[in-house]
Scaffold this motif. Structure first.
Motif, PDB file in Angstrom:
ATOM      1  N   SER A  47       0.860  -1.182  -0.201  1.00  0.00           N
ATOM      2  CA  SER A  47      -0.337   0.266   0.294  1.00  0.00           C
ATOM      3  C   SER A  47       0.847   1.001   0.132  1.00  0.00           C
ATOM      4  O   SER A  47       1.696   1.667   0.929  1.00  0.00           O
ATOM      5  CB  SER A  47      -0.855  -0.349   1.458  1.00  0.00           C
ATOM      6  OG  SER A  47      -2.053   1.288   1.527  1.00  0.00           O
ATOM      7  N   GLU A  49       0.019   3.932   0.855  1.00  0.00           N
ATOM      8  CA  GLU A  49       0.077   5.643   1.768  1.00  0.00           C
ATOM      9  C   GLU A  49       0.594   4.818   3.203  1.00  0.00           C
ATOM     10  O   GLU A  49       1.000   6.096   3.644  1.00  0.00           O
ATOM     11  CB  GLU A  49      -1.398   5.260   1.829  1.00  0.00           C
ATOM     12  CG  GLU A  49      -2.030   6.199   2.903  1.00  0.00           C
ATOM     13  CD  GLU A  49      -3.619   6.132   2.952  1.00  0.00           C
ATOM     14  OE1 GLU A  49      -4.211   7.928   3.522  1.00  0.00           O
ATOM     15  OE2 GLU A  49      -4.173   5.062   2.719  1.00  0.00           O
ATOM     16  N   LYS A  50       1.073   3.296   3.433  1.00  0.00           N
ATOM     17  CA  LYS A  50       1.404   3.336   4.348  1.00  0.00           C
ATOM     18  C   LYS A  50       2.484   1.949   4.446  1.00  0.00           C
ATOM     19  O   LYS A  50       2.083   0.759   4.560  1.00  0.00           O
ATOM     20  CB  LYS A  50       0.210   3.067   5.483  1.00  0.00           C
ATOM     21  CG  LYS A  50      -0.770   4.094   6.046  1.00  0.00           C
ATOM     22  CD  LYS A  50      -1.037   3.395   7.121  1.00  0.00           C
ATOM     23  CE  LYS A  50      -2.262   4.680   7.366  1.00  0.00           C
ATOM     24  NZ  LYS A  50      -3.029   4.459   8.562  1.00  0.00           N
ATOM     25  N   SER A  87      -3.909   2.084  -5.398  1.00  0.00           N
ATOM     26  CA  SER A  87      -3.880   4.171  -5.125  1.00  0.00           C
ATOM     27  C   SER A  87      -4.676   4.952  -6.872  1.00  0.00           C
ATOM     28  O   SER A  87      -4.576   4.031  -7.407  1.00  0.00           O
ATOM     29  CB  SER A  87      -2.570   4.714  -5.256  1.00  0.00           C
ATOM     30  OG  SER A  87      -1.843   4.111  -3.746  1.00  0.00           O
ATOM     31  N   SER A 108     -12.516   5.883  -1.499  1.00  0.00           N
ATOM     32  CA  SER A 108     -12.206   5.193  -0.787  1.00  0.00           C
ATOM     33  C   SER A 108     -12.868   4.812   0.338  1.00  0.00           C
ATOM     34  O   SER A 108     -11.512   3.757   1.197  1.00  0.00           O
ATOM     35  CB  SER A 108     -11.739   7.142  -0.705  1.00  0.00           C
ATOM     36  OG  SER A 108     -11.683   7.481   0.852  1.00  0.00           O
ATOM     37  N   THR A 113      -6.464   3.911  -1.400  1.00  0.00           N
ATOM     38  CA  THR A 113      -5.596   5.232  -1.438  1.00  0.00           C
ATOM     39  C   THR A 113      -5.798   5.889  -3.097  1.00  0.00           C
ATOM     40  O   THR A 113      -6.375   5.552  -3.746  1.00  0.00           O
ATOM     41  CB  THR A 113      -3.960   5.617  -1.335  1.00  0.00           C
ATOM     42  OG1 THR A 113      -4.042   4.412  -0.288  1.00  0.00           O
ATOM     43  CG2 THR A 113      -3.893   6.010  -1.333  1.00  0.00           C
ATOM     44  N   GLY A 115      -5.091  10.012  -4.190  1.00  0.00           N
ATOM     45  CA  GLY A 115      -4.272  10.747  -4.614  1.00  0.00           C
ATOM     46  C   GLY A 115      -4.870  11.611  -5.773  1.00  0.00           C
ATOM     47  O   GLY A 115      -5.376  10.989  -6.074  1.00  0.00           O
ATOM     48  N   SER A 152      -1.721  12.131   0.722  1.00  0.00           N
ATOM     49  CA  SER A 152      -0.260  13.094   0.280  1.00  0.00           C
ATOM     50  C   SER A 152      -0.024  12.625  -0.733  1.00  0.00           C
ATOM     51  O   SER A 152       0.858  12.820  -0.871  1.00  0.00           O
ATOM     52  CB  SER A 152       0.104  12.173   2.238  1.00  0.00           C
ATOM     53  OG  SER A 152      -0.316  10.865   1.984  1.00  0.00           O
ATOM     54  N   LEU A 153      -0.448  11.496  -1.516  1.00  0.00           N
ATOM     55  CA  LEU A 153       0.181  11.440  -2.832  1.00  0.00           C
ATOM     56  C   LEU A 153      -0.167  12.044  -4.231  1.00  0.00           C
ATOM     57  O   LEU A 153      -1.381  12.752  -4.350  1.00  0.00           O
ATOM     58  CB  LEU A 153      -0.045   9.954  -2.619  1.00  0.00           C
ATOM     59  CG  LEU A 153       0.055   9.519  -1.733  1.00  0.00           C
ATOM     60  CD1 LEU A 153      -0.401   7.702  -1.739  1.00  0.00           C
ATOM     61  CD2 LEU A 153       1.760   9.262  -1.085  1.00  0.00           C
ATOM     62  N   TYR A 174       2.763  17.519   0.321  1.00  0.00           N
ATOM     63  CA  TYR A 174       2.415  15.699  -0.304  1.00  0.00           C
ATOM     64  C   TYR A 174       4.322  15.247   0.073  1.00  0.00           C
ATOM     65  O   TYR A 174       4.990  15.621   0.078  1.00  0.00           O
ATOM     66  CB  TYR A 174       3.049  15.882  -1.905  1.00  0.00           C
ATOM     67  CG  TYR A 174       1.585  16.206  -2.036  1.00  0.00           C
ATOM     68  CD1 TYR A 174       0.278  14.999  -2.581  1.00  0.00           C
ATOM     69  CD2 TYR A 174       1.480  17.670  -3.815  1.00  0.00           C
ATOM     70  CE1 TYR A 174      -1.127  15.749  -3.102  1.00  0.00           C
ATOM     71  CE2 TYR A 174       0.378  17.726  -3.246  1.00  0.00           C
ATOM     72  CZ  TYR A 174      -1.141  17.474  -3.313  1.00  0.00           C
ATOM     73  OH  TYR A 174      -2.209  17.248  -4.338  1.00  0.00           O
TER      74      TYR A 174
END
Length: 251
Positions: A47, A49-50, A87, A108, A113, A115, A152-153, A174
Motif C-alpha cells: 500500500s 499510503e502506508k 492507489s 475511498s 488510497t 491521491g 498525501s500522494l 505531499y
C-alpha cells in the motif's frame, strides 16, 4: 536486503467486447491474468499510503490514473475480492473526469488510497509558478474535503516534472510523488517514485520479463544525472521526510 520495488500503473480497464481502445487501455481479462501471475510468483503487494516492504519478496504496488469509470466497474471489486491494495489518482476538475464524487468516495471508503493527479490534469512543467502550486494545493484541498481523509500522494499528469514541480509538491504538503518513468525503485526512504505504465499491447511474456528484470529500459546517464541533481536540490532544502518502513519478517 530487499530485492526491489516496482509500481505498476494502469489507466482504463476495458471489457473484451470493446470495439476501440487507446494504447493505455488494458483488457480486464489481461489485467486479471497479470494479477494471477503476480500471485503465482508470491510477490508482496504494498500500500503506497502506508508502505510496509518485504525483505524477501518482490514488492509491487498498483496505481490507477485519471479516475475512469472502469476503476469502479472493474478494478475496485476485483481488487477487493483479491485483497490487494491500490492507489487511485484523481484530477478533480479534469475536463474528462468520468467519476462523480459519490463514486470517488465509494472507492475511498472501500479502503483504497486516493491521491492527487493535479487539479485540471495540466502538464505542471509547462506552466508558471503560481498556477503550478495552485494545481497541486487546490486539488489536494478539494479531494480532502470530498473524501474526508488526508491526501498525501501526488502523481504527475503525463509524467512531466522538473525541480520546480518537486519543490511545489513539497510545499503543497505531499509526502511522495510518482512519475511514469520506467524504472524500479529502491526499497528505502525516498520522495520520488517511478512507475511502469502497463499498456494494451503488454503481453504476459513482457510482463514476466519486467518482473524478472530482463526487459527494463535503462535510463541514460544524462537522465540519471538529471534525476540525481533534482533529488539533491530537494534534499538541500531540508526535505528529508521518509516514505515507508521495512518489513523485516518473512511474508
Amino acid at each position: 536486503m530487499p530485492t526491489k520495488f516496482l509500481i505498476l500503473n494502469y489507466h482504463r480497464l476495458i471489457g473484451t467486447a470493446a470495439c476501440q481502445h487507446h494504447s493505455f487501455d488494458v483488457q480486464f481479462d489481461q489485467f486479471k491474468l497479470q494479477i494471477a501471475r503476480l500471485k503465482q510468483l508470491n510477490i508482496h503487494f504494498v500500500s503506497l499510503e502506508k508502505p510496509l516492504y518485504s525483505q524477501t519478496h518482490l514488492n509491487i504496488a498498483l496505481t490507477f490514473d485519471d479516475g475512469t469509470l472502469s476503476d469502479l466497474k472493474y478494478a475496485m471489486p476485483f481488487l477487493l475480492e483479491q485483497g490487494i491494495p491500490a492507489s487511485f489518482f484523481i484530477s478533480p476538475h479534469a475536463p474528462d473526469l468520468e467519476m462523480e464524487w459519490n463514486q470517488v468516495r465509494e472507492i475511498s471508503n472501500a479502503g483504497f488510497t486516493i491521491g492527487s493527479h493535479g487539479l485540471t490534469h495540466k502538464s505542471l512543467a509547462a506552466i508558471g509558478t503560481e498556477e503550478r502550486f495552485y494545481e497541486m494545493s487546490e486539488s489536494r484541498k478539494i479531494l480532502e474535503q470530498e473524501i474526508s481523509k488526508p491526501v498525501s500522494l501526488f502523481a504527475f499528469p503525463y509524467g512531466h516534472y522538473n525541480s520546480a514541480c518537486l519543490f511545489a509538491a513539497k510545499l503543497a504538503g505531499y509526502t511522495a510523488v510518482f512519475t511514469t518513468r520506467f524504472d524500479y525503485n529502491a526499497v528505502s526512504d525516498g520522495y520520488i517514485f517511478h512507475r511502469w505504465s502497463v499498456k494494451h499491447h503488454t503481453s504476459i511474456r513482457e510482463f514476466d520479463n519486467v518482473l524478472n528484470s530482463r526487459s527494463l529500459t535503462v535510463l541514460s546517464k544524462k537522465t540519471r544525472s538529471a534525476a540525481s541533481y533534482v533529488v539533491s536540490k530537494i534534499k538541500s532544502q531540508g526535505f528529508k521526510e521518509g516514505f515507508g518502513k521495512l518489513n523485516t519478517g518473512n511474508i
